[in-house]
Design a protein around this motif. Structure first.
Motif, PDB file in Angstrom:
ATOM      1  N   PRO A  51       1.161  -1.073  -0.036  1.00  0.00           N
ATOM      2  CA  PRO A  51      -0.075   0.193  -0.046  1.00  0.00           C
ATOM      3  C   PRO A  51       0.983   1.259  -0.032  1.00  0.00           C
ATOM      4  CG  PRO A  51      -0.936  -1.586   1.621  1.00  0.00           C
ATOM      5  CD  PRO A  51       0.483  -2.126   1.022  1.00  0.00           C
ATOM      6  N   PRO A  53       1.395   5.134   0.968  1.00  0.00           N
ATOM      7  CA  PRO A  53       0.804   6.312   1.627  1.00  0.00           C
ATOM      8  C   PRO A  53       0.589   7.647   0.937  1.00  0.00           C
ATOM      9  CG  PRO A  53       2.957   5.971   2.378  1.00  0.00           C
ATOM     10  CD  PRO A  53       2.528   4.923   1.115  1.00  0.00           C
ATOM     11  N   ALA A  78      -9.030  11.322   1.815  1.00  0.00           N
ATOM     12  CA  ALA A  78      -9.290  10.223   1.795  1.00  0.00           C
ATOM     13  C   ALA A  78     -10.686   9.403   1.949  1.00  0.00           C
ATOM     14  CB  ALA A  78      -8.910   9.910   3.170  1.00  0.00           C
ATOM     15  N   GLU A  81     -11.928   7.378  -1.088  1.00  0.00           N
ATOM     16  CA  GLU A  81     -11.377   6.082  -0.990  1.00  0.00           C
ATOM     17  C   GLU A  81     -12.357   5.028  -1.915  1.00  0.00           C
ATOM     18  OE1 GLU A  81      -9.259   2.268   1.090  1.00  0.00           O
ATOM     19  OE2 GLU A  81      -9.531   4.135   1.974  1.00  0.00           O
ATOM     20  N   ALA A  99      -3.314   8.364  -2.598  1.00  0.00           N
ATOM     21  CA  ALA A  99      -2.758   7.343  -2.194  1.00  0.00           C
ATOM     22  C   ALA A  99      -3.510   5.778  -2.458  1.00  0.00           C
ATOM     23  CB  ALA A  99      -2.922   7.344  -0.375  1.00  0.00           C
ATOM     24  N   PRO A 101      -4.538   2.779  -0.485  1.00  0.00           N
ATOM     25  CA  PRO A 101      -4.355   2.070   0.936  1.00  0.00           C
ATOM     26  C   PRO A 101      -4.436   0.701   1.056  1.00  0.00           C
ATOM     27  CG  PRO A 101      -6.078   3.949   0.662  1.00  0.00           C
ATOM     28  CD  PRO A 101      -5.460   3.523  -0.603  1.00  0.00           C
ATOM     29  N   GLN A 102      -4.950   0.198  -0.006  1.00  0.00           N
ATOM     30  CA  GLN A 102      -5.273  -1.405  -0.117  1.00  0.00           C
ATOM     31  C   GLN A 102      -4.797  -2.083  -1.310  1.00  0.00           C
ATOM     32  OE1 GLN A 102      -8.919  -2.743   1.948  1.00  0.00           O
ATOM     33  NE2 GLN A 102      -9.617  -0.813   1.867  1.00  0.00           N
ATOM     34  N   ASP A 130       7.033   8.554   6.186  1.00  0.00           N
ATOM     35  CA  ASP A 130       6.079   7.621   5.224  1.00  0.00           C
ATOM     36  C   ASP A 130       7.276   7.124   4.271  1.00  0.00           C
ATOM     37  OD1 ASP A 130       3.807   7.258   6.640  1.00  0.00           O
ATOM     38  OD2 ASP A 130       2.739   8.609   5.231  1.00  0.00           O
TER      39      ASP A 130
END
Length: 143
Positions: A51, A53, A78, A81, A99, A101-102, A130
């Protein structure tokens, strides 16, 4: 500097064959291969291993075409998402925080077009703790 012959005026690229050359694992967040690397634009194929950041690029707009895999991605906020998968195109202007994230399905591979060309080190993490260009991309790891 580039992986491809940058003196050619045209090109034909076998994306599946290029993807097959990307390693199964990496110490960095991604590994890439340039297809085109010119001042007006660059094109790369890259695999994401972990993932990502929140970060942004200061010098270019970016177009990300999902070749393989699935994940979640957000741009600007965010709260936006959402899942993505093969065949989708993600676009954001320079300076847009984004980003991943997953990672929901691997390998996660993108075809990236940057306009104008993005220096490989143009990676700015919102939280400097990060990472850095060297931890983000294998080609920068020696920098």
């Amino acid at each position: 500097m580039s992986d491809a012959d940058q003196t050619a005026k045209t090109g034909r690229f076998d994306i599946e064959a290029i993807v097959a050359t990307l390693p199964e694992t990496a110490a960095t967040l991604l590994v890439d291969t340039y297809l085109i690397d010119r001042e007006a634009a660059s094109a790369r194929v890259f695999r994401v291993y972990r993932p990502t950041p929140p970060l942004y690029h200061a010098t270019c707009d970016e177009y990300l075409y999902v070749v393989a895999g699935r994940g979640t991605f957000w741009m600007d906020d965010a709260a936006t998402e959402a899942e993505f998968g093969p065949g989708e195109l993600l676009f954001f202007e320079r300076g847009t925080v984004h980003a991943l994230p997953q990672i929901l399905g691997e390998p996660l591979v993108f075809l990236s077009i940057d306009t104008p060309r993005r220096e490989p080190t143009d990676i700015v993490f919102v939280n400097p703790e990060d990472g850095s260009p060297a931890t983000f991309m294998a080609r920068n790891a020696g920098s």
